[in-house]
Design a protein around this motif. Structure first.
Motif, PDB file in Angstrom:
ATOM      1  N   LEU A  14       0.770  -1.200   0.025  1.00  0.00           N
ATOM      2  CA  LEU A  14      -0.025  -0.118  -0.005  1.00  0.00           C
ATOM      3  C   LEU A  14       0.870   1.337   0.113  1.00  0.00           C
ATOM      4  O   LEU A  14       1.772   1.280   0.600  1.00  0.00           O
ATOM      5  CB  LEU A  14      -0.720  -0.037   1.313  1.00  0.00           C
ATOM      6  N   ASP A  16       2.307   4.772   1.264  1.00  0.00           N
ATOM      7  CA  ASP A  16       2.607   4.948   2.932  1.00  0.00           C
ATOM      8  C   ASP A  16       1.289   5.806   3.272  1.00  0.00           C
ATOM      9  O   ASP A  16       0.879   5.409   4.707  1.00  0.00           O
ATOM     10  CB  ASP A  16       3.795   5.689   2.996  1.00  0.00           C
ATOM     11  N   LYS A  19      -1.569   3.392   3.918  1.00  0.00           N
ATOM     12  CA  LYS A  19      -1.210   2.588   5.290  1.00  0.00           C
ATOM     13  C   LYS A  19      -1.733   3.309   6.656  1.00  0.00           C
ATOM     14  O   LYS A  19      -2.421   2.581   7.193  1.00  0.00           O
ATOM     15  CB  LYS A  19       0.100   2.308   5.531  1.00  0.00           C
ATOM     16  N   ASN A  98       7.685 -13.311   8.067  1.00  0.00           N
ATOM     17  CA  ASN A  98       7.312 -12.634   9.336  1.00  0.00           C
ATOM     18  C   ASN A  98       5.900 -12.075   9.097  1.00  0.00           C
ATOM     19  O   ASN A  98       5.576 -10.759   9.350  1.00  0.00           O
ATOM     20  CB  ASN A  98       8.274 -11.583   9.737  1.00  0.00           C
ATOM     21  N   GLN A 271      11.744  -9.696  -2.224  1.00  0.00           N
ATOM     22  CA  GLN A 271      11.829  -9.934  -0.606  1.00  0.00           C
ATOM     23  C   GLN A 271      13.020  -9.242  -0.253  1.00  0.00           C
ATOM     24  O   GLN A 271      13.432  -9.271   0.993  1.00  0.00           O
ATOM     25  CB  GLN A 271      11.818 -11.295  -0.068  1.00  0.00           C
ATOM     26  N   ASN A 272      13.599  -8.384  -0.988  1.00  0.00           N
ATOM     27  CA  ASN A 272      14.832  -7.585  -0.679  1.00  0.00           C
ATOM     28  C   ASN A 272      14.920  -6.437  -1.194  1.00  0.00           C
ATOM     29  O   ASN A 272      14.838  -6.332  -2.385  1.00  0.00           O
ATOM     30  CB  ASN A 272      16.426  -8.486  -0.886  1.00  0.00           C
ATOM     31  N   THR A 273      15.455  -5.363  -0.493  1.00  0.00           N
ATOM     32  CA  THR A 273      15.441  -3.995  -0.870  1.00  0.00           C
ATOM     33  C   THR A 273      16.633  -3.701  -1.617  1.00  0.00           C
ATOM     34  O   THR A 273      16.792  -2.610  -2.707  1.00  0.00           O
ATOM     35  CB  THR A 273      15.514  -3.090   0.362  1.00  0.00           C
ATOM     36  N   LEU A 274      17.653  -4.715  -2.080  1.00  0.00           N
ATOM     37  CA  LEU A 274      18.507  -4.174  -3.280  1.00  0.00           C
ATOM     38  C   LEU A 274      18.255  -4.265  -4.371  1.00  0.00           C
ATOM     39  O   LEU A 274      17.426  -5.208  -4.772  1.00  0.00           O
ATOM     40  CB  LEU A 274      19.597  -5.564  -3.043  1.00  0.00           C
ATOM     41  N   TYR A 310       6.185  -7.286   0.409  1.00  0.00           N
ATOM     42  CA  TYR A 310       7.260  -7.277   1.441  1.00  0.00           C
ATOM     43  C   TYR A 310       7.901  -6.073   1.607  1.00  0.00           C
ATOM     44  O   TYR A 310       9.094  -5.735   2.638  1.00  0.00           O
ATOM     45  CB  TYR A 310       8.140  -8.540   0.929  1.00  0.00           C
ATOM     46  N   LEU A 311       8.293  -5.340   0.340  1.00  0.00           N
ATOM     47  CA  LEU A 311       8.911  -4.241   0.163  1.00  0.00           C
ATOM     48  C   LEU A 311       8.540  -3.004   0.628  1.00  0.00           C
ATOM     49  O   LEU A 311       7.340  -2.737   0.539  1.00  0.00           O
ATOM     50  CB  LEU A 311       9.452  -4.179  -1.476  1.00  0.00           C
ATOM     51  N   PRO A 312       9.552  -1.965   1.057  1.00  0.00           N
ATOM     52  CA  PRO A 312       8.923  -0.415   1.029  1.00  0.00           C
ATOM     53  C   PRO A 312       8.608  -0.022  -0.393  1.00  0.00           C
ATOM     54  O   PRO A 312       9.009  -0.510  -1.201  1.00  0.00           O
ATOM     55  CB  PRO A 312       9.969   0.013   1.727  1.00  0.00           C
ATOM     56  N   SER A 314       9.201   2.582  -1.780  1.00  0.00           N
ATOM     57  CA  SER A 314      10.109   3.405  -2.815  1.00  0.00           C
ATOM     58  C   SER A 314      11.097   2.257  -3.561  1.00  0.00           C
ATOM     59  O   SER A 314      11.236   2.488  -4.653  1.00  0.00           O
ATOM     60  CB  SER A 314      11.068   4.242  -1.981  1.00  0.00           C
ATOM     61  N   LYS A 315      11.104   1.232  -2.788  1.00  0.00           N
ATOM     62  CA  LYS A 315      12.306   0.217  -3.418  1.00  0.00           C
ATOM     63  C   LYS A 315      11.458  -0.527  -4.605  1.00  0.00           C
ATOM     64  O   LYS A 315      11.971  -1.107  -5.645  1.00  0.00           O
ATOM     65  CB  LYS A 315      13.101  -0.808  -2.483  1.00  0.00           C
TER      66      LYS A 315
ATOM     67  N   GLY B 103      10.974   2.730   4.656  1.00  0.00           N
ATOM     68  CA  GLY B 103       9.885   3.006   4.794  1.00  0.00           C
ATOM     69  C   GLY B 103       9.167   1.738   5.487  1.00  0.00           C
ATOM     70  O   GLY B 103       9.690   0.611   5.518  1.00  0.00           O
ATOM     71  N   PRO B 104       7.896   1.679   5.891  1.00  0.00           N
ATOM     72  CA  PRO B 104       7.305   0.554   6.490  1.00  0.00           C
ATOM     73  C   PRO B 104       7.040  -0.487   5.569  1.00  0.00           C
ATOM     74  O   PRO B 104       6.635  -0.299   4.322  1.00  0.00           O
ATOM     75  CB  PRO B 104       6.086   1.173   7.065  1.00  0.00           C
ATOM     76  N   VAL B 105       6.823  -1.653   6.228  1.00  0.00           N
ATOM     77  CA  VAL B 105       6.410  -2.932   5.201  1.00  0.00           C
ATOM     78  C   VAL B 105       5.440  -3.411   6.270  1.00  0.00           C
ATOM     79  O   VAL B 105       5.234  -3.402   7.592  1.00  0.00           O
ATOM     80  CB  VAL B 105       7.544  -3.775   4.968  1.00  0.00           C
ATOM     81  N   TYR B 112       2.292  -2.574  10.638  1.00  0.00           N
ATOM     82  CA  TYR B 112       3.504  -2.167   9.974  1.00  0.00           C
ATOM     83  C   TYR B 112       4.713  -2.284  10.701  1.00  0.00           C
ATOM     84  O   TYR B 112       4.582  -1.836  11.995  1.00  0.00           O
ATOM     85  CB  TYR B 112       3.367  -0.857   9.009  1.00  0.00           C
ATOM     86  N   PHE B 159      16.309  -6.323   5.836  1.00  0.00           N
ATOM     87  CA  PHE B 159      16.604  -6.667   4.364  1.00  0.00           C
ATOM     88  C   PHE B 159      18.232  -6.978   4.388  1.00  0.00           C
ATOM     89  O   PHE B 159      18.878  -6.072   4.573  1.00  0.00           O
ATOM     90  CB  PHE B 159      16.208  -5.759   3.385  1.00  0.00           C
ATOM     91  N   GLU B 161      21.127  -6.687   2.158  1.00  0.00           N
ATOM     92  CA  GLU B 161      21.898  -6.231   0.812  1.00  0.00           C
ATOM     93  C   GLU B 161      23.219  -6.509   0.706  1.00  0.00           C
ATOM     94  O   GLU B 161      23.847  -6.212  -0.316  1.00  0.00           O
ATOM     95  CB  GLU B 161      21.598  -4.667   0.747  1.00  0.00           C
TER      96      GLU B 161
END
Lengths: 335, 347
Positions: A14, A16, A19, A98, A271-274, A310-312, A314-315, B103-105, B112, B159, B161
């Motif tokens: 969603l 932010d 949310k 989680n 599932q990873n911000t990279l 699972y991601l923020p 922006s990412k 940011g929140p997840v 969150y 996360f 990285e």
């Protein structure tokens, strides 16, 4: 020549602001989760958020647009948790993450609710239907995330759920592609008596739509047996996870037992911000097809491997853009 | 293997009424006073005049209040209720170089978590908890326990990285936790608890947690009591492996399912001391003293009273504050009653 299309397996995070606003409007407890009877203010918030995620996909340059499934509080269990034939129990873990969802118990044969078609209709007002993609759980996954207190027969229960999914598509607008997400094909491989039903299960859903149906799998490689049965199930498209550590197994399966005519690659890590660069993504596609020299898919879909909630935000948006750019480059040079 | 040290007796209060001594403690978090939450909510709103000094004063006041609340309940060791911490990973990630927030997840529903990303090798910049400990220690007239989020949980709930795998990140974080524990010991701390809720969800990684604990206790004096708290899960998947962990005490959440899993541990070989949850933190019903006495005796199936610690199942922070206080009060009353029965030879 293979057509390469950037897409997504849906279930977006969603925005932010949504949310915060929805937390305030709906609350934070189990009984506050979506049941299909939201207030006008809640629906309006989702409408606004849906518009935003559709714009984000268009801005990124995706070739398919999803409505984002922002209302799916219970992730892939949503088609059941909003159904009146289902009792929702306690909060349980969503795969090995989680994250948690309300565990649905199907107590009688569920009828379609129109909930999913309604959201797709709303999306069709915001995006051209020739770009529209729907996303549903596959019957294996939906059964795995729920309990059967309805027919008390594993195979029959899967057919009941396939019929439900088909029913939910009845009033949908035209959609170009249907992604059926089947992580449970990986995490809880079906026994052989269920594997032999895959063709019929997917056919049940596919006949409800003229969309191209892609069965997308993730959280790792399929077992050899499941892979073979999925190829034999004659679905238009097969999606695999090439981010997971066991991707060599996926390549082995594909080389040994083939793939569908349409291939979907879970290319970037949901599932990873990279944020993997576009050249990295292009290299990953090349790595796959270097090892599958005879593969010549009619269409190649590229996306995150998993649902991206699972991601923020922006990412996630950066990843969408990288996938879209990778698809554009591959369109130019070929796979 | 469990540390072969005897560091429990230092926590026996001078005025302890019984010969037997069952150590009472809490896991850590406690409901925050409503006014603290309101002040925090308004810290970025200039019209409320909540500047950094005012917020700091509010944290101090809340920490003092909850520490004293713990003492009034009669706990042998106290915590400040983690008044300065909002979330068990965020608090530490904000203080460790190598982390960033994007940011929140979602966790579930509209709940969150500002899940951080490790974007470069982690480094220890500044103490995380030493000021918090010094403040609480100055307020308290009982020993202070310091809960610290464990490196496996800090790694799992981020996360990653920057590292090849979770083990590599966990071990680097464990070295930082070791540095922090050493700094706390220098400041006078004698009781630390490593919190590893993530182990409950991925028990197959128990060897990584064991390796991390080896790093954490490296160079830490025997006089410092080291506990490990693991929230509710399938304990049979990490026992007997936890017998090899270099800890003094293993804290478990068993009350919430009525001690169905106590049998996992009663093989006569349980190596560390047992810290047993005896009140349910997910139920607002306050257990009676008699009920808690029953619960405490479950622990005696695993260890003798000289190796038993009593605590709530987990952090109390999600309970109404009055309920949390009553549960602690009854827990202490029940523990002293069990000790008296043991003294009389009735147990």
């Amino acid at each position: 020549m293979t057509e390469t299309i950037a897409t997504t397996p849906g279930l977006f995070p969603l925005p932010d602001w949504a949310k915060t606003r929805l937390g305030r409007l709906k609350g934070h407890q189990k009984h506050d989760l979506i049941d299909g009877s939201e207030s006008a203010e809640v629906l309006e918030t989702y409408e606004q958020a849906r518009g935003e995620v559709i714009d984000a996909q268009r801005d990124a340059g995706l070739g398919r647009i999803v409505e984002g499934q922002l209302r799916w509080d219970d992730m892939l269990a949503h088609p059941l948790t909003i159904n009146p034939a289902v009792e929702t129990g306690g909060i349980v873990r969503y795969y090995d993450n989680n994250n948690f969802y309300r565990h649905p118990t199907v107590t009688e044969v569920p009828s379609p609710t129109g909930d999913i078609a309604a959201d797709l209709q709303r999306a069709a007002q915001l995006a051209p239907t020739q770009d529209l993609q729907a996303v549903l759980p596959g019957p294996i996954t939906l059964a795995d995330l729920s309990a059967d207190a309805c027919v008390n027969d594993t195979v029959e229960f899967h057919h009941v759920l396939a019929e439900l999914l088909a029913g939910e598509l009845e009033d949908a607008p035209h959609i170009e592609t249907l992604y059926l997400l089947e992580p449970s094909l990986v995490t809880a491989p079906p026994e052989e008596d269920l594997c032999v039903e895959l063709e019929e299960l997917y056919a049940t859903v596919a006949t409800a739509t003229d969309a191209e149906v892609v069965v997308h799998t993730y959280f790792g490689a399929l077992s050899e047996q499941t892979h073979v049965y999925l190829v034999d199930a004659d679905v238009a498209g097969m999606g695999v996870d090439i981010v997971a550590d066991d991707r060599e197994q996926t390549i082995y399966n594909a080389g040994e037992y083939g793939m569908a005519d349409v291939i979907a690659l879970g290319l970037t890590d949901g599932q990873n911000t990279l944020v993997e660069s576009t050249p990295t993504l292009v290299e990953r596609v090349a790595w796959v097809f270097d090892q599958l020299p005879t593969a010549d898919p009619t269409r190649l879909y590229l996306s995150t491997n998993t649902e991206p909630f699972y991601l923020p935000v922006s990412k996630h948006r950066q990843k969408l853009a990288a996938v879209a750019q990778a698809a554009a480059e591959l369109t130019e040079v070929g796979i | 293997m469990a540390r072969d040290v005897d560091n429990r007796e230092q926590f026996r209060p001078a005025e302890h009424p019984n010969d037997h001594f069952i150590l009472t403690t809490v896991v850590g978090s406690y409901p925050k006073p409503t006014w603290l939450n309101r002040i925090r909510d308004h810290q970025d709103d200039a019209s409320y005049g909540v500047d950094a000094a005012a917020l700091s004063e509010a944290y101090d006041d809340a920490a003092r209040l909850i520490t004293e609340e713990h003492q009034h309940c009669g706990l042998d060791t106290v915590v400040d209720g983690e008044m300065r911490r909002e979330e068990m990973v965020e608090y530490f990630a904000e203080r460790i170089r190598g982390y960033e927030f994007n940011g929140p997840v979602k966790v579930w529903g509209h709940n969150y978590f500002d899940k951080p990303s490790v974007t470069e090798p982690v480094q220890y910049d500044e103490p995380w908890l030493v000021d918090e400990f010094r403040f609480t220690d100055a307020v308290a007239d009982r020993p202070v326990k310091v809960p610290i989020t464990g490196p496996y949980t800090l790694a799992s709930w981020s996360f990653n990285e920057a590292y090849d795998d979770i083990a590599a990140l966990t071990y680097d974080l464990a070295d930082l936790v070791n540095e922090e524990v050493a700094a706390l010991v220098d400041a006078g701390a004698r009781y630390v608890q490593i919190d590893e809720p993530a182990l409950a969800t991925t028990p197959d990684d128990h060897a990584i947690v064991g390796g991390a604990l080896e790093r954490i206790v490296d160079g830490i004096p025997d006089a410092v009591r080291v506990g490990l708290h693991v929230c509710y899960g399938d304990y049979s998947r990490i026992y007997p492996e936890i017998n090899d962990y270099p800890i003094d005490e293993f804290d478990v959440e068993l009350c919430n399912d009525g001690y169905e899993q106590i049998g996992v541990f009663d093989d006569g070989a349980f190596a560390p001391d047992l810290a047993l949850g005896v009140v349910d933190v997910h139920d607002t019903t306050v257990e009676s003293v008699d009920q808690i006495i029953e619960n405490i005796t479950q622990g005696l199936r695993v260890v003798g009273p000289e190796r038993l610690t009593v605590s709530p199942d987990c952090g109390l922070k999600l309970l109404p504050r009055e309920v949390a206080r009553e549960k602690m009060q009854n827990m202490v009353t029940a523990t002293r009653a069990v000790e008296a029965r043991l003294d009389r030879g009735e147990l």
